[in-house]
Design an enzyme around this catalytic site. Structure first.
Site, PDB file in Angstrom:
ATOM      1  N   SER A 110       0.872  -0.984   0.153  1.00 58.91           N
ATOM      2  CA  SER A 110       0.052  -0.241   0.064  1.00 58.91           C
ATOM      3  C   SER A 110       0.653   1.347   0.646  1.00 58.91           C
ATOM      4  CB  SER A 110      -0.846  -0.414   0.900  1.00 58.91           C
ATOM      5  OG  SER A 110      -2.098  -0.679   1.022  1.00 58.91           O
ATOM      6  N   GLY A 159      -5.695  -4.047  -7.234  1.00 63.38           N
ATOM      7  CA  GLY A 159      -6.820  -3.046  -6.964  1.00 63.38           C
ATOM      8  C   GLY A 159      -6.605  -1.105  -6.526  1.00 63.38           C
ATOM      9  N   ASP A 183      -6.914  -7.930   4.284  1.00 60.86           N
ATOM     10  CA  ASP A 183      -6.178  -8.668   3.682  1.00 60.86           C
ATOM     11  C   ASP A 183      -5.612  -9.566   4.500  1.00 60.86           C
ATOM     12  OD1 ASP A 183      -6.616  -7.296   1.693  1.00 60.86           O
ATOM     13  OD2 ASP A 183      -4.648  -6.013   2.091  1.00 60.86           O
ATOM     14  N   LYS A 237     -12.214  -9.583  -3.056  1.00 58.52           N
ATOM     15  CA  LYS A 237     -10.730  -8.907  -3.472  1.00 58.52           C
ATOM     16  C   LYS A 237     -10.258  -9.918  -4.919  1.00 58.52           C
ATOM     17  CE  LYS A 237     -10.501  -6.515   0.185  1.00 58.52           C
ATOM     18  NZ  LYS A 237     -10.199  -5.258   0.127  1.00 58.52           N
TER      19      LYS A 237
HETATM   20  C1  S3P Z   1      -6.100  -1.308  -0.038  1.00 61.58           C
HETATM   21  C2  S3P Z   1      -6.715  -0.999   0.767  1.00 61.58           C
HETATM   22  C3  S3P Z   1      -7.650  -2.343   0.579  1.00 61.58           C
HETATM   23  C4  S3P Z   1      -6.519  -3.511   0.787  1.00 61.58           C
HETATM   24  C5  S3P Z   1      -5.929  -3.899   0.025  1.00 61.58           C
HETATM   25  C6  S3P Z   1      -4.913  -2.247  -0.508  1.00 61.58           C
HETATM   26  C7  S3P Z   1      -4.988   0.456  -0.299  1.00 61.58           C
HETATM   27  O1  S3P Z   1      -9.366  -2.926  -0.133  1.00 61.58           O
HETATM   28  O2  S3P Z   1      -7.635  -5.223   0.808  1.00 61.58           O
HETATM   29  O3  S3P Z   1      -4.877  -5.062  -0.558  1.00 61.58           O
HETATM   30  O4  S3P Z   1      -4.268  -0.097  -0.315  1.00 61.58           O
HETATM   31  O5  S3P Z   1      -5.582   0.869   0.296  1.00 61.58           O
HETATM   32  P1  S3P Z   1     -10.110  -1.750  -0.137  1.00 61.58           P
HETATM   33  O6  S3P Z   1     -10.039  -0.458   0.420  1.00 61.58           O
HETATM   34  O7  S3P Z   1     -10.661  -2.312  -1.517  1.00 61.58           O
HETATM   35  O8  S3P Z   1     -10.694  -2.412   0.956  1.00 61.58           O
END
Ligand code: S3P
Length: 433
Positions: free
Chosen positions: A23, A95, A315, A342
């Site tokens: 992240s 994502g 996660d 996910k």
């Molecule tokens: C993330 C937020 C989470 C997480 C993803 C990384 C991020 O997703 O599951 O692996 O870096 O902001 P969501 O915000 O969709 O829950």
């Protein structure tokens, strides 16, 4: 298709250091790209997801170099400096990349198209597109999914938005869009989610406040380049934390892990189960808290997971389900519907694998009920999901026969070197092409 063949092992021992936080690595590239000046990043995660972000940033006209392992230097082009890309931007499996870029690109003068791999092309994008449209953006999705087509030249204005889901990606996309919007942007969270964007925006000189789940960004004249030191990824450490809980006979240490409290719900869940965990050598790494995590042998008991911990460990559920399968009695997870959207439907894919390995369970709309028991061996399909693949690899610590895990190439999206590190602490893991 790459597979793991994992032999039952007698336990893990020693210590581990995991790669940089995914992240934070994505965000360092993005903020570095739109800052004024040179941003230097160390501890960068050289996984496929962040490399996709790096390629996208370069395609937008930003100079990025990699002078050494884990080091990235970004020559920021300023808030108005992106150039139109000459082709669709490919976000791979990421994502976070696609959703945060939706926020960054919706205020640009040029059109852009965002695509990804098979898994990403199935994931919901309207949760981000809808509020961005309310800010003035013109965005098209395909039945709610990528490709995402963004039309350029749309001036944005700030909004006050109550998020219908607890999502850091959605929150971050809106904050990034707010950087070039007229007026403040306020996002209201239904539950606390990871706050790396807020911390890093502040480190780059942007005014962001966060009070009781109400996050407000005031558009800055510019972002100032900063140096970013990326801590070890808690979500990668999670596999070794759970592995040590179920398979270490002496204290095991995971070093240099980011322990931002918006990420560490797993520790609380494991402690409720009876795990003996200690955070030692606490320090800060730029804007983020870091520690070594020490895990001592203990017996785990099944629990009902408090729903407030779900977004703080979103996660980590694949790994947690393995811990639950090794606990005495029953564990119940509810309120985790987000797991279904996910990289795979993590409730369905984990349930299938647990079933193959002989663990009794019940699938719920937003979770799982798991009865603790021993794992048998068998062939488990990861569904192309990195975290599912790594979770079943650590299940081998309590398995009576080898576990084969199919479709594991995507482990490289978040945790390059997982198998090698696993072997070095005692997992019987072998990669087979
Ligand atoms: C993330 C937020 C989470 C997480 C993803 C990384 C991020 O997703 O599951 O692996 O870096 O902001 P969501 O915000 O969709 O829950």
């Amino acid at each position: 298709m790459i597979r793991y063949r994992v032999a039952p092992s007698t336990g893990i021992a020693g210590e581990a250091r995991v790669p940089g936080d995914k992240s934070i690595s994505h965000r360092a590239l993005m903020l570095g790209a739109i800052a004024s000046g040179t941003t230097r990043v160390s501890g960068f995660l050289e996984g496929e997801d962040c490399l996709a972000t790096m390629r996208a940033v370069a395609a937008l006209g930003v100079q990025v170099s990699r002078p050494g392992p884990g080091e990235v230097v970004i020559e920021g082009v300023g808030l108005d400096g992106f150039r139109a890309p000459s082709a669709p931007l490919d976000m791979g499996n990421a994502g976070t990349a696609i959703r945060l870029f939706m926020g960054l690109l919706s205020s640009q003068a040029f059109d852009s198209v965002l695509v990804g791999d098979e898994s990403l092309m199935r994931r919901p994008m309207e949760r981000v597109a809808t509020p961005l449209r309310a800010m003035g953006a013109t965005i098209q999705t395909s039945d709610g999914r990528p490709p995402v087509r963004i039309s350029g030249g749309m001036p944005l204005h700030g909004i006050r938005y109550e998020m219908p889901v607890a999502s850091a990606q959605l929150k971050s996309a809106l904050l990034l869009a707010g950087l070039r919007a007229a007026g403040d942007t306020t996002v209201i969270e239904p539950a606390v989610t990871r706050d790396h964007s807020e911390r890093m925006l502040q480190a780059f000189g942007c005014e962001v406040s966060s009070v009781d789940g109400v996050v407000t960004l005031r558009p800055p004249a510019r972002l100032e380049a900063a140096n970013v030191e990326v801590p070890g990824d808690f979500s990668s450490a999670a596999f070794f934390i759970v592995a040590a809980c179920i398979g270490a006979h002496a204290p095991f240490v995971v070093r240099g892990v980011g322990v931002n409290p918006t990420r560490t719900g797993l520790l609380e869940m494991l402690e409720l189960m009876g795990a003996d965990l200690r955070l030692v050598n606490r320090r800060t790494c730029g804007a983020e808290p870091v520690a070594d995590i020490e895990i001592r042998p203990a017996v785990l008991r099944g629990i009902r997971v408090p729903e407030r911990l779900v977004p703080l460990s979103i996660d980590e559920f694949p790994a947690f389900f393995i811990a639950a399968a090794c606990a005495e009695g029953e564990t119940l997870v509810t309120g985790a519907e987000e797991l279904r959207v996910k990289e795979s439907d993590r409730i369905a894919v984990m349930a299938r694998g647990l079933g193959v390995l002989g663990i009794r369970h019940e699938v719920l709309p937003g979770g799982l009920r798991i009865e603790g028991g021993g794992f048998g061996g068998g062939v488990v399909d990861s569904g192309g999901d990195h975290r599912v693949a790594m979770s079943f690899a650590i299940a081998s610590l309590r398995a009576s026969a080898p576990i084969e895990i199919l479709d594991v190439a995507n482990v490289a999206t978040s945790f390059p070197g997982f198998a090698t590190l696993g072997r070095s602490v005692g997992l019987g893991i072998e990669e087979v092409a």
